[in-house]
Design an enzyme around this catalytic site. Structure first.
Site, mmCIF file in Angstrom:
data_model
loop_
_atom_site.group_PDB
_atom_site.id
_atom_site.type_symbol
_atom_site.label_atom_id
_atom_site.label_comp_id
_atom_site.label_asym_id
_atom_site.label_seq_id
_atom_site.Cartn_x
_atom_site.Cartn_y
_atom_site.Cartn_z
ATOM 1 N N SER A 1 0.805 -1.144 0.092
ATOM 2 C CA SER A 1 -0.007 -0.067 -0.054
ATOM 3 C C SER A 1 0.804 1.229 0.102
ATOM 4 C CB SER A 1 -1.029 -0.051 1.326
ATOM 5 O OG SER A 1 -1.559 1.142 1.539
ATOM 6 N N LYS A 2 0.195 2.216 -0.758
ATOM 7 C CA LYS A 2 1.096 3.591 -0.780
ATOM 8 C C LYS A 2 0.995 4.265 0.662
ATOM 9 C CE LYS A 2 -3.068 5.724 -2.435
ATOM 10 N NZ LYS A 2 -3.654 6.736 -3.422
ATOM 11 N N ARG A 3 0.055 3.641 1.630
ATOM 12 C CA ARG A 3 0.251 4.268 3.059
ATOM 13 C C ARG A 3 1.337 3.899 3.940
ATOM 14 N NH1 ARG A 3 -5.022 2.793 1.956
ATOM 15 N NH2 ARG A 3 -6.569 4.410 1.845
ATOM 16 N N GLU A 4 2.122 3.003 3.291
ATOM 17 C CA GLU A 4 3.592 2.502 3.841
ATOM 18 C C GLU A 4 4.396 3.353 4.131
ATOM 19 O OE1 GLU A 4 5.166 -1.287 3.003
ATOM 20 O OE2 GLU A 4 3.636 -2.150 2.014
#
Length: 544
Positions: free
Chosen positions: A253-256
């Site tokens: 995920s780009k939230r990482e």
């Protein structure tokens, strides 16, 4: 005549292009190229509140860096434009009116608070929330009254009360029972269509034959099919790709990246929030909200804070891999094997080989692992095998991107460096190994560990002093002469070559990592080599 294959990639410019999006673009591009078809880039920019100013340009830059060029779309144009959804409102409104006139869609005037109350009631009853369609559909007069009262006006699609069968090229038949999908919004209160409506209109008008997208979109597909049927549109073929997971098992995920940054900041403890806000060009309250888990800053702000704090964030977006020295050939090769295989034992594959082998029948249902160690191995192999002139082009773009002091070097010198570093893991490693050549002699920074482990150990400084005198006496500074000198000294002292070469390397580079030492001395030249040795001996008090 055989149908012309048309695929599309339709990113939303709410962030940079991440690996999942790049894989979607790549699979659509490979399928179109294999079939001699058309690949369209369409920008789904109807989420006005979340669009970021730089995202659209960055997405296109990333696609071009990867070599994924589009046949129709922004900067290229074509017969089906405009290719920004925000510029197609008249088109969408025409089809919205048709659905309203035919009673297949209806106005809604619920406030956010009222909708939240409906969800809470459904949760209390332990039933899934589906919107209750009114017995009498609102009219244009009702719309005017609601607007006069300041209530939000949306349009919902009236889902048919029938089972919907999705024929998926990866997952086979997937059935959705009648009533499983509730009436969903197709036009928001700001007048813009939702993704669900705009994409099916555009897919029809742009002649899209195959929709290849992530598994997370599978539950959207029955609603899309119902809309297509309601408007008399074709049904494109659907292929939903498997999920790519990280080493921890969660979805990549780009939230990482922001998650990793927040964790690092909390572990550091005493961090100046005001300074961090200044670096990120945001307010201090936004940083506090970020640390409390309430907000997430834009990508440039996250990157700026990480750089300032010296925090290494995991690569998630395509531009992260570019900035960390990966080749586009590597990324295309590696991403292609996330949920697809060529049907044989091949792993390292060229772009041409991927196009020739790509087939939707070989998409896998099981999750694929984003193995970072494997990615590094792929990059090492592509650095070793990529044509030198092509590698030079990649290296120069990389140096320019990171604003390296090497970016002004002439091609001949850079080519020599690349030839010496064919076994490097990344372009970042190559830059790090050769950076010493482009640093002023008096600006060399000594790595503390290297000094302690090498220079201040045993007779290292004495050996360095002898090397200095022998290099000074050498008429021709060639790699062969330098190698002969160092090997002879090692033999004289009965030690390995490293005991002689490493003190010299630390003196010249400040670290134990550099280009091959014989080439390093020759490329630096006699005067600069002697000057750096003298500075090192003086700084660390060589014995006399």
């Amino acid at each position: 005549m055989a149908e012309t294959i048309v695929t599309r990639f339709a990113p939303s410019p709410t962030g940079y292009l991440h690996i999942g999006g790049a894989r979607t673009a790549l699979f659509n591009w490979l399928y179109a190229r294999r079939a001699g078809g058309t690949f369209i880039l369409r920008i789904e920019d109807t989420d006005i509140k979340r669009n970021t100013p730089t995202a659209t340009a960055q997405v296109m830059n990333d696609l071009r860096w990867l070599g994924i060029n589009w046949d129709e779309g922004p900067q290229v144009d074509g017969p089906n434009g405009p290719y920004f959804q925000s510029q197609r409102l008249d088109i969408y409104n025409k089809y919205l009116k048709r659905l309203l006139d035919e009673g297949k869609a209806y106005y809604c005037f619920d406030t956010a608070a009222e909708l939240e109350q409906m969800r809470k009631q459904a949760q209390e009853k332990k039933t899934g929330f589906t919107y209750s369609r009114p017995e009498r559909l609102p009219t244009e007069d009702d719309l005017k009254k609601a607007q006069a009262q300041g209530r939000p006006a949306t349009i919902r699609f009236a889902m048919p009360d029938t089972e919907i069968l999705v024929q998926d090229l990866v997952r086979g038949e997937v059935r959705f029972a009648a009533g499983e999908i509730g009436d969903f919004i197709i036009q928001k209160s700001d007048g813009f269509p939702t993704y669900h409506f705009a994409c099916i209109v555009d897919d029809e008008l742009m002649g899209v034959t195959h929709v290849i997208r992530g598994q997370e979109h599978l539950t959207n597909t029955p609603g899309h099919i119902a809309l297509q049927d309601a408007l008399g549109f074709r049904r494109p073929a659907y292929a939903h790709m498997s999920v790519t997971v990280s080493a921890g098992g969660g979805k990549l995920s780009k939230r990482e990246r922001p998650k990793s940054l927040k964790k690092a900041i909390k572990e550091m403890g005493d961090v100046d929030i005001k300074k961090l806000a200044q670096v990120a060009s945001v307010g201090a309250e936004e940083i506090e909200g970020f640390l409390e888990g309430k907000t997430v800053p834009d990508i440039p702000a996250v990157d700026a804070m990480a750089d300032y704090l010296g925090v290494k964030l995991p690569e998630i977006n395509v531009v992260d891999f570019f900035r960390n020295g990966y080749l586009p050939e590597t990324m295309i090769n590696f991403i292609a094997l996330l949920g697809w295989n060529p049907g044989d034992e091949r792993e390292i594959m060229s772009r041409k080989e991927l196009i020739e082998a790509f087939d939707l029948d070989r998409l896998t249902r099981s999750n694929s692992l984003f193995d970072r160690d494997k990615l590094v191995a792929f990059n090492t192999e592509h650095i070793r095998t990529t044509e030198l002139s092509v590698l030079l082009g990649h290296f120069k773009k990389y140096l320019s991107q990171i604003k390296s002091s090497m970016s002004e070097a002439d091609d001949q010198l850079l080519l020599r460096i690349l030839e010496l570093c064919r076994g490097a893991r990344t372009l970042a490693d190559i830059e790090k190994k050769s950076r010493f050549l482009f640093v002023a002699d008096d600006k060399i920074e000594y790595d503390e560990k290297a000094v302690k482990k090498v220079l201040l150990k045993g007779e290292a400084l004495t050996i360095l002093a002898v090397i200095r005198d022998r290099l000074d006496a050498m008429e021709q500074l060639t790699e062969q002469n330098i190698e002969g000198l160092l090997r002879a000294m090692a033999a004289e002292r009965g030690v390995g070559l490293g005991k002689v070469a490493q003190p010299l390397r630390v003196a010249l580079c400040g670290t134990t990592i550099s280009l091959p030492i014989f080439d390093s001395v020759q490329m630096l030249g006699k005067q600069r080599t002697l000057k750096r040795i003298d500075m090192t001996l003086d700084k660390f008090k060589a014995p006399t």
